[in-house]
Structures are given as C-alpha cells and as structure tokens.
Write a protein that holds these residues in place. Structure first.
Motif, PDB file in Angstrom:
ATOM      1  N   THR A  61      32.566  42.061  47.342  1.00 32.20           N
ATOM      2  CA  THR A  61      31.266  42.081  48.012  1.00 32.20           C
ATOM      3  C   THR A  61      30.952  43.393  48.712  1.00 32.20           C
ATOM      4  OG1 THR A  61      32.179  41.147  50.057  1.00 32.20           O
ATOM      5  CG2 THR A  61      31.412  39.591  48.383  1.00 32.20           C
ATOM      6  N   GLN A 100      30.956  46.620  44.982  1.00 34.35           N
ATOM      7  CA  GLN A 100      29.549  46.378  45.319  1.00 34.35           C
ATOM      8  C   GLN A 100      28.653  47.475  44.734  1.00 34.35           C
ATOM      9  OE1 GLN A 100      28.290  47.117  49.370  1.00 34.35           O
ATOM     10  NE2 GLN A 100      27.010  45.283  49.383  1.00 34.35           N
ATOM     11  N   GLN A 130      32.713  33.850  46.044  1.00 35.00           N
ATOM     12  CA  GLN A 130      31.965  32.679  45.600  1.00 35.00           C
ATOM     13  C   GLN A 130      31.053  32.160  46.709  1.00 35.00           C
ATOM     14  OE1 GLN A 130      34.494  29.434  44.301  1.00 35.00           O
ATOM     15  NE2 GLN A 130      33.128  28.989  42.592  1.00 35.00           N
ATOM     16  N   GLN A 131      31.401  32.467  47.947  1.00 37.10           N
ATOM     17  CA  GLN A 131      30.610  32.022  49.094  1.00 37.10           C
ATOM     18  C   GLN A 131      29.544  33.046  49.504  1.00 37.10           C
ATOM     19  OE1 GLN A 131      33.614  31.289  52.048  1.00 37.10           O
ATOM     20  NE2 GLN A 131      34.585  29.652  50.871  1.00 37.10           N
ATOM     21  N   HIS A 132      29.471  34.152  48.765  1.00 36.58           N
ATOM     22  CA  HIS A 132      28.532  35.228  49.068  1.00 36.58           C
ATOM     23  C   HIS A 132      27.340  35.123  48.110  1.00 36.58           C
ATOM     24  CE1 HIS A 132      26.996  39.266  49.822  1.00 36.58           C
ATOM     25  NE2 HIS A 132      27.825  39.358  50.844  1.00 36.58           N
ATOM     26  N   ASN A 133      26.118  35.132  48.663  1.00 39.84           N
ATOM     27  CA  ASN A 133      24.924  34.926  47.831  1.00 39.84           C
ATOM     28  C   ASN A 133      24.791  35.943  46.706  1.00 39.84           C
ATOM     29  OD1 ASN A 133      24.132  32.698  49.321  1.00 39.84           O
ATOM     30  ND2 ASN A 133      22.835  33.886  50.711  1.00 39.84           N
ATOM     31  N   ASP A 134      25.210  37.184  46.957  1.00 37.70           N
ATOM     32  CA  ASP A 134      25.018  38.245  45.973  1.00 37.70           C
ATOM     33  C   ASP A 134      26.015  38.189  44.819  1.00 37.70           C
ATOM     34  OD1 ASP A 134      22.895  39.277  47.411  1.00 37.70           O
ATOM     35  OD2 ASP A 134      24.149  40.653  48.560  1.00 37.70           O
ATOM     36  N   THR A 135      27.117  37.491  45.008  1.00 42.42           N
ATOM     37  CA  THR A 135      28.168  37.509  43.986  1.00 42.42           C
ATOM     38  C   THR A 135      28.531  36.129  43.435  1.00 42.42           C
ATOM     39  OG1 THR A 135      29.805  37.517  45.785  1.00 42.42           O
ATOM     40  CG2 THR A 135      29.238  39.650  44.796  1.00 42.42           C
ATOM     41  N   ALA A 136      28.000  35.076  44.015  1.00 37.58           N
ATOM     42  CA  ALA A 136      28.392  33.715  43.610  1.00 37.58           C
ATOM     43  C   ALA A 136      28.143  33.466  42.126  1.00 37.58           C
ATOM     44  CB  ALA A 136      27.643  32.684  44.453  1.00 37.58           C
ATOM     45  N   ALA A 137      27.001  33.915  41.616  1.00 35.16           N
ATOM     46  CA  ALA A 137      26.675  33.668  40.207  1.00 35.16           C
ATOM     47  C   ALA A 137      27.607  34.434  39.275  1.00 35.16           C
ATOM     48  CB  ALA A 137      25.223  34.058  39.929  1.00 35.16           C
TER      49      ALA A 137
END
Length: 259
Positions: free
Chosen positions: A65, A70, A135-142
């Motif tokens: 992240t 990043q 997985q808990q980060h909005n920018d990287t979960a997908a």
C-alpha cells in the motif's frame, strides 16, 4: 544458516496475541514473548509482521500500500514482466517462487489471476501478513483478490499441483540470485533473505515442473547479463537495464503429457 524453525516469532505487543498465535499455527513458527538475543527473528506488532535481525535497525516487511509498490500501482511499472507473461485480463498464472509477492502483485494489478507458491514458511508468513493488510485497504483490495497464496514447495509436493481444476497459462519463476543494489536498505533486505533461505540451485527441477504444467509459456526472471536458469536457451527474451525475462515455450510432447 538459519532455517524456518530457527526463526522465532516474537510478539511485541500483547494486544495482538490472537493474530500472532494464528500466524504461529498456520506457518509452524515458535511463538516467543521475549525478544531474541541473536540472529534473525520475526516481530509482530500493530503494524504487522516483519523480519528482523538482532543488532540491526533494518527490517523486511511486505507492504503493498505504500513505497515502491504503491508507485508502480499508481504510475505504472512492471511493463516488461507483463509483456513477457503476455498480459491478458483473467490470464491464469502460477508463480512458483513468490517471495515477497512484488511480481505477483504487478501481474494481479493487470487483472491476471495469480496463484503464488512460496516454500519457505517464514517468507510465506511475511507474504500472508502483507496480503491480509492490503486486503483491508480500499486501493488494493481488488488487486489482492486476484492473488491466492500457497505455502508449499512445488518440488517436494508436486502432487499438490494435480489438485487444480485448471492448468496455468503461464508459470513464472524468479529463483533467488545475487543482486548488485545501490540502496543500503535493499542490500540489507537481500542480505537477510540470502541468510534465511540461501540461493537457489534447483533451477532445472523448477523448469521441468513448470514446462510440464504451463499451457502457453514459462517466464524466468534473471539478471540482464546473468546465465540462463538451465542449459536450455530460451525461445526469446525481454531485456532491460538490469533485468531480463527469458521466455520458454512448452514443446508439443509436454503439452500432450498434460492432457
């Protein structure tokens, strides 16, 4: 040279004991509550899991992240590896040497489905922790949703691979090799890993297994001027300033054996 059972997991903060106990159980790591006095060890705190060494302030942690990972996600990067793997949405990739998961992340960021195999339990634990946090980060979960970790040795546990319903389009290999890096932090990170897992001398075995399973190609990451992983020359390669990617195409006989 330390082995995985000689690398204890030190719980730095009591409130995270449940998570530390789960990591200890999942990856067979001895959990301790006193900081080790020598050698390499894992430390678990509110930030996550890190590989440390007594007497050094440096640490190795998987973080998707921030930092270089990043930057590659936002501004691009890894174009050469995606070309070598033949970038296609939903392409199915097996990464036999996942390590810290950086290349798996780059491939998953393009929409590829990546199964990441890592045989060393300490490294697998670091990667598992990094994946869970990302997985808990909005920018990287997908992106993380496209990666599945398998903490197994594909050489000694070849039968494990027969349990997959789908064979990979591509098998990716990046065995540990000496690197000349300018940044001190990267040097320490690589030094930690060399001390922990050593350099790979199983190139031919990995290649044989990869060629048996890959439907389209096997991609091998090497130093730009380094030797090929095996004596067999690649069908073609993609070369950059410091790294190249050798591409091997399965023969018809190998394809027939998979049917």
């Amino acid at each position: 040279m330390p082995t995985q059972d000689q690398c204890p997991l030190w719980l730095d903060e009591k409130q995270h004991e449940t998570s530390a106990q789960q990591l200890s159980a999942d990856f067979h790591l001895p959990l301790v509550h006193t900081q080790p006095k020598e050698g390499l060890y894992l430390a678990f705190d509110r930030i996550g899991l890190a590989l440390c060494k007594v007497g050094s302030n440096a640490k190795v942690q998987v973080d998707f992240t921030s930092g270089g990972t990043q930057h590659r996600r936002i501004y691009g990067g890894g174009e050469m590896i995606t070309k070598a793997v033949n970038n296609k949405q939903n392409q199915y990739v097996w990464d036999f040497t996942a390590g810290l998961g950086r290349d798996a992340f780059v491939l998953a960021n393009t929409g590829m489905i990546v199964h990441a195999f890592e045989r060393h339990k300490v490294v697998a634990a670091l990667l598992s922790d990094g994946l869970k946090r990302a997985q808990q980060h909005n920018d990287t979960a997908a992106i993380i949703a496209n990666i599945q970790l398998h903490p197994i040795d594909v050489i000694t546990q070849k039968d494990y691979l027969t349990g997959f319903d789908q064979k990979p389009d591509v098998v990716y290999l990046d065995p540990m090799y000496p690197q000349a890096q300018k940044k001190a932090a990267v040097k320490k990170e690589m030094a930690f890993f060399h001390e922990l897992v050593g350099l790979s001398d199983e190139g031919q075995q990995l290649m044989d297994i990869a060629l048996t399973h890959a439907k389209k190609r096997v991609v091998v990451k090497r130093p730009r001027l380094g030797e090929t992983l095996t004596k067999t020359p690649p069908n073609y390669c993609y070369a950059g300033k410091s790294t190249r990617f050798d591409v091997y195409l399965p023969t018809q006989n190998q394809v027939d054996r998979k049917k």
